[in-house]
Motif scaffolding. Structure first.
Motif, PDB file in Angstrom:
ATOM      1  N   MET A  50       0.832  -1.200   0.000  1.00 57.32           N
ATOM      2  CA  MET A  50       0.000   0.000   0.000  1.00 57.32           C
ATOM      3  C   MET A  50       0.873   1.258   0.000  1.00 57.32           C
ATOM      4  SD  MET A  50      -2.528   1.376   2.998  1.00 57.32           S
ATOM      5  CE  MET A  50      -1.166   1.895   4.021  1.00 57.32           C
ATOM      6  N   TYR A  51       1.854   1.291   0.908  1.00 60.02           N
ATOM      7  CA  TYR A  51       2.702   2.473   1.000  1.00 60.02           C
ATOM      8  C   TYR A  51       3.475   2.714  -0.297  1.00 60.02           C
ATOM      9  CZ  TYR A  51       6.446   5.576   2.271  1.00 60.02           C
ATOM     10  OH  TYR A  51       7.325   6.633   2.269  1.00 60.02           O
ATOM     11  N   GLY A  89       1.264   3.840  -3.146  1.00 54.63           N
ATOM     12  CA  GLY A  89       0.793   5.210  -2.974  1.00 54.63           C
ATOM     13  C   GLY A  89       1.894   6.242  -3.080  1.00 54.63           C
ATOM     14  N   ALA A 124      -3.594   2.461  -4.149  1.00 53.91           N
ATOM     15  CA  ALA A 124      -3.166   2.264  -2.763  1.00 53.91           C
ATOM     16  C   ALA A 124      -4.375   2.284  -1.826  1.00 53.91           C
ATOM     17  CB  ALA A 124      -2.163   3.336  -2.361  1.00 53.91           C
TER      18      ALA A 124
END
Lengths: 302, 295
Positions: free
Chosen positions: A255-256, A259, A268
């Motif tokens: 996710m990090y 994003g 993300a």
């Protein structure tokens, strides 16, 4: 008249307890900075946003793309693997260390104070220290002159997963052993005295008294461990940045990186929603399965 | 009041003595002792490595044995870290930690008092919401938080770190405090009520003094978490003058790549304030870490 009115007002307030306004500040903070972001994550998952320009609506595009991306499944699979392997490694260790430190011997008290030291180190500190210690050319590789220790611990895709699990265990076993220490100390001494009189061996006492008496602690610790495993981010980020390749790209890291490294906040956000849903399902499932709520109610009675 | 407090303490210490009775059962457990020392080695080696390397010569690091003490230890690395704006990062960390913890504990204490003593529906619901908050992986909110903080023109300020830190600390803080305040005997509230005390009065002169151990606990626990937080600073700040210590460690690592002793000296220095807290308040901290999660 007016005094009578205030008196009855005060009376009512006392019967119903303190003003509900007393929860307002805490509730406001939590709503604005935790609940609103959760809702916003759902909204952003339907937009295209690079983190700089305003988000633009794209409908279901992010969802179909992210859910058909093999990287997502790799991350999900890795996260599940971490949850299971971490639990298998950490639970027996925490249990043993906790029961050990619950003993009142002086040397155990001294050891306990040292065991808990990792608790005060930040994830950044732990990540940096282990990164240096596990360097293939220096640190552990060179210290003992043992070839088996001279590995590219963080660069070998076969090994790195277990190294990450180990470092996570190093960081979190102290916390869970604290739970077990506290739990063990709650067990009435009379249980052991009775068992002693019956001639029960130490192992028998552990199996038939300590373990059953710790069942609620096991449930609590396991729940925290499983839900916590889903969120390991900082240490892994510093140790490996998800690599080599995708070998340690756990869901939160995916996710990090999606994003903030690939500037794809929409995708993300889909991953963020996955995290939330899985986290809630795990928490609710474990609670139902193990009777976490029974434990809290039992505590209230205590 | 003073006598009640003393009675409580006496009761607690009596209970502890009762439990301590187990210590009398002495038949040395050699196997456990051996295991204990193996575990000690696993825990201590990395910490020992950090400390011993941080006082070694930079030039020796690549040639000597990394686990042996340097023949001529030096504090040069510490000097290098201190000269690299360490005190600025320390000050930032202090501001963020103190502000977050003071607000968190203050508003959570009010909420916990209401949750224990009030029957109002909205209060019940709030508590349920906080309990739910314990199960949500809060990392998942980082992207929307980044968006909100940007919209509020708070990006790259210390306030951007403080506000979400408070929100995320509230559920567990409230839970620990609720568990504690529940144990305050109802008669104390009754007797104050008879004397005509308002709820604020009870909060100030009953809840706060009696909850002091729990307040110490949540203060230490939250201080530890905020002090060590990494994700918020990583995402919500950017410029060097807004850097907090964990992020500074991370950038030191990029800056001093080949100066490992300096990186590890920074690790030691960043941990030192919390280490002092740990030495002073280990009992409260340990109590706090377990209090919220049952017995």
């Amino acid at each position: 008249m007016s005094t009578a009115k205030t008196a009855s007002g005060a009376e009512k307030a006392l019967r119903t307890g303190p003003s509900s306004w007393m929860v307002a500040p805490a509730l406001a903070f939590f709503l604005i900075f935790a609940i609103v972001p959760l809702i916003l994550a759902a909204v952003l998952s339907f937009t295209k946003w690079d983190g700089i320009n305003p988000p633009a609506w794209t409908g279901l595009g992010n969802w179909t793309r992210t859910l058909s991306d093999p990287v997502t499944f790799q991350s999900l699979w890795l996260s599940f693997k971490v949850i299971i392997v971490s639990w298998l490694v950490q639970t027996p260790l925490s249990l043993l260390v906790g029961v050990f430190t619950a003993g009142r011997q002086r040397y155990r008290a001294v050891l306990a104070a040292l065991y808990f030291l990792p608790l005060i180190l930040s994830s950044a500190a732990i990540g940096i220290a282990f990164k240096s210690l596990l360097d293939p050319n220096f640190g552990l590789s060179k210290a003992f002159g043992i070839p088996a220790l001279a590995q590219d611990w963080l660069g070998n895709p076969e090994l790195v997963f277990y190294v990450v699990v180990f470092v996570i265990a190093w960081q979190f076993v102290p916390f869970h052993s604290l739970l077990y220490q506290a739990g063990t100390r709650q067990i009435p001494a009379s249980f052991y005295e009775a068992a002693e009189l019956d001639g029960a061996s130490r192992v028998q006492q552990f199996v038939h008294i300590t373990l059953p008496q710790l069942r609620y602690t096991i449930v609590t610790s396991s729940t925290l461990m499983v839900v916590g495993s889903l969120t390991y981010f900082d240490v892994v980020y510093i140790l490996t940045q998800g690599g080599p390749g995708y070998a340690t790209r756990l869901l939160p890291l995916d996710m990090y990186l999606t994003g903030f490294a690939s500037s794809d906040m929409g995708d993300a956000s889909v991953l963020a929603m996955l995290l939330v849903v899985i986290g809630l399902l795990l928490a609710v499932g474990l609670t139902k399965l193990t009777g976490f709520s029974r434990m809290t109610s039992q505590q209230e009675g205590a | 009041m003073a006598t009640t407090l003393q009675e409580r303490r006496r009761a607690v210490s009596a209970a502890e003595r009762g439990r301590a009775g187990r210590g009398r059962r002495v038949r040395p457990n050699y196997l456990a002792g051996l295991g204990g020392f193996v575990w000690l080695a696993i825990i201590i080696v990395p910490i020992y490595y950090i400390v011993i390397t941080s006082v070694g010569q930079q030039s020796d690091f690549y040639t000597g044995n990394p686990l042996l003490p340097s023949s001529n230890p030096t504090l040069d690395s510490y000097q290098a870290v201190l000269d690299n704006d360490f005190f600025l990062y320390l000050a930032n960390s202090l501001v963020v930690t103190v502000a977050s913890v003071v607000v968190t504990v203050g508003i959570s204490l009010m909420a916990a008092y209401a949750i224990v003593r009030s029957r109002a529906r909205v209060v019940r619901l709030t508590f349920s919401l906080f309990l739910l908050g314990l199960a949500i992986p809060l990392q998942a909110t980082i992207i929307p938080l980044y968006y909100m903080i940007g919209q509020a023109h708070l990006y790259d300020t210390l306030l951007a770190l403080i506000l979400p830190s408070i929100a995320f600390a509230i559920p567990i803080t409230v839970l620990i405090l609720v568990n504690f305040i529940r144990d305050i005997p109802g008669e104390l509230f009754e007797s104050m009520r008879v004397d005509g005390a308002s709820h604020w009065r009870m909060f100030l002169s009953l809840i706060i003094p009696l909850s002091r151990p729990a307040i110490a606990t949540v203060t230490l626990y939250n201080a530890l978490n905020v002090w060590n937080g990494f994700l918020f600073p990583l995402v919500l700040t950017q410029s060097p003058d807004k850097r907090v210590l964990p992020l500074a460690l991370w950038t030191f690592q990029g800056q001093f790549t080949i100066n490992v002793p300096a990186i590890l000296a920074a690790v030691v220095l960043s941990t030192l304030p919390i280490f002092v807290l740990y030495v002073l308040g280990r009992r409260q901290l340990v109590a706090g870490l377990t209090a919220g999660f049952g017995k």
